[in-house]
Scaffold this active site. Structure first.
Site, PDB file in Angstrom:
ATOM      1  N   GLU A   1       0.628   9.498   9.192  1.00  0.00           N
ATOM      2  CA  GLU A   1       1.785   8.633   8.875  1.00  0.00           C
ATOM      3  C   GLU A   1       3.032   9.448   8.532  1.00  0.00           C
ATOM      4  O   GLU A   1       4.144   9.045   8.839  1.00  0.00           O
ATOM      5  CB  GLU A   1       1.433   7.686   7.724  1.00  0.00           C
ATOM      6  CG  GLU A   1       0.483   6.596   8.143  1.00  0.00           C
ATOM      7  CD  GLU A   1       0.422   5.483   7.118  1.00  0.00           C
ATOM      8  OE1 GLU A   1       1.446   4.864   6.820  1.00  0.00           O
ATOM      9  OE2 GLU A   1      -0.684   5.241   6.606  1.00  0.00           O
TER      10      GLU A   1
ATOM     11  N   CYS B   1      -0.067  -1.179   2.187  1.00  0.00           N
ATOM     12  CA  CYS B   1      -1.225  -0.296   2.035  1.00  0.00           C
ATOM     13  C   CYS B   1      -1.106   0.682   0.873  1.00  0.00           C
ATOM     14  O   CYS B   1      -1.240   0.310  -0.273  1.00  0.00           O
ATOM     15  CB  CYS B   1      -1.527   0.412   3.356  1.00  0.00           C
ATOM     16  SG  CYS B   1      -3.204   1.112   3.334  1.00  0.00           S
TER      17      CYS B   1
ATOM     18  N   ASN C   1      -4.738  -0.655   6.024  1.00  0.00           N
ATOM     19  CA  ASN C   1      -5.753  -0.004   6.878  1.00  0.00           C
ATOM     20  C   ASN C   1      -6.266   1.154   6.039  1.00  0.00           C
ATOM     21  O   ASN C   1      -5.612   2.193   5.934  1.00  0.00           O
ATOM     22  CB  ASN C   1      -5.128   0.606   8.135  1.00  0.00           C
ATOM     23  CG  ASN C   1      -4.765  -0.402   9.205  1.00  0.00           C
ATOM     24  OD1 ASN C   1      -5.518  -0.632  10.148  1.00  0.00           O
ATOM     25  ND2 ASN C   1      -3.588  -0.983   9.090  1.00  0.00           N
TER      26      ASN C   1
END
Ligand code: CDT
Length: 312
Positions: A146, A172, A197
């Site tokens: 990310e 998240c 996730n």
């Protein structure tokens, strides 16, 4: 006048790497319709809802990276979701990868939007706390890139007047940081929506793996109670392209109690009736921030990013 909002958490099972956005939207439409049948005003979908969790792969070709991003919202693939929302009168939270040109530069964000029952976008949030790493790390069984593919969000933690209440969003990893909830709590937030996730395997500290489900609920329940807000947590769950993602999507009351929780690791809708006046009661009578907080002593929270030891 009571302020009842019926909210659904629409957990998704795995999304295959080659599963197209249109196929995913069909799955979302199924749960949107189930939600309408169960009286939902609002449905919360996961983080990066439209594709598999692509940051698990290392990519160097910008065109390949950009293929996972949306350049407009709604777009051809998601328009049916917006149309059905308006037809059914059911709003939604949707996470997606956003590519945008702003200030003359191209930016990539991990984004969520809030869509009202009218089908209009009434709120946007860009993920602040990006987990993972920016370069390939061969020792990991799968990557979590990310920090490579996204910039930290630039919108702060805004709240929105919608669905008859004060609505906030995060995404998240944001849920693990108490500041996320408190900044919204300081704006009187009543419903915090978040998609996630979460791989069960956490490479930097695998000794915590067996506590992944516990920590998921721990942080959301604490954030709900400490700020007198409902928290709606929605997972992408199950074994996705070989990566085991936790589930246990849930709807949490402002008391910190879990009102509803998913039982499967697949597409599953849970629903709870949320009385927003419970937030008012707890915010005023349990916490009364204005009467009890001592912000003069909280400066260390914003003065630095890391620990500043008073002993060095
Ligand atoms: N998507 C996301 O933010 N997941 C993180 C785990 C990252 S592990 C490097 C989470 O907090 O669940």
């Amino acid at each position: 006048m009571t302020r009842i909002v019926t909210i659904g958490s629409a957990q998704m099972g795995p999304i295959a790497k080659d599963e197209g956005r249109q196929a995913v939207v069909q799955r979302l439409l199924t749960m949107l319709r189930q939600g309408a049948e169960q009286g939902c005003d609002l449905i919360v979908f996961p983080e990066l809802t439209l594709t598999t969790f692509f940051p698990r792969w290392y990519m160097t070709d910008p065109a390949e990276v950009d293929s996972w991003f949306e350049t407009e919202m709604p777009n051809a693939a998601t328009q049916p979701l917006f149309d059905e929302a308006r037809k059914l009168g059911v709003g939604f939270y949707l996470g997606y990868a956003e590519k945008v040109t702003e200030g003359g530069a191209v930016h990539h964000y991990n984004t969520a939007i809030l869509v009202e029952k009218s089908g209009e976008i009434v709120g946007k949030y860009r993920k602040t706390h990006l987990p993972g790493h920016a370069e390939f790390e061969p020792e990991r069984p799968f990557q979590h890139l990310e920090k490579r593919y996204f910039e930290p969000g630039n919108l702060g933690f805004p709240v929105f007047q919608a669905f008859g209440g004060v609505m906030g969003m995060c995404i998240c990893n944001d849920r693990r940081w108490p500041e996320t909830y408190r900044v919204m709590g300081m704006q009187g937030v009543e419903v915090i929506m978040l998609g996630y996730n979460t791989p069960r395997y956490f490479a930097p500290a695998p000794g915590l793996n067996h506590l992944a489900d516990f920590h998921n609920h721990l942080v959301m329940q604490a954030g709900a109670y400490q700020n007198g807000a409902f928290v709606i947590g929605t997972a992408k769950a199950g074994v996705e392209e070989g990566c085991d993602l936790i589930g246990e999507s849930c709807i949490i009351a402002p008391t910190g109690e879990i009102m509803a929780q998913c039982k499967t690791m697949g597409d599953e809708l849970i629903v709870a009736t949320c009385d927003l006046d419970i937030c008012t009661d707890i915010q005023k009578n349990r916490w009364n921030f204005a009467g009890n907080r001592e912000p003069a002593y909280y400066g260390a929270i914003t003065a630095s990013k890391g620990v500043v030891s008073p002993f060095e």
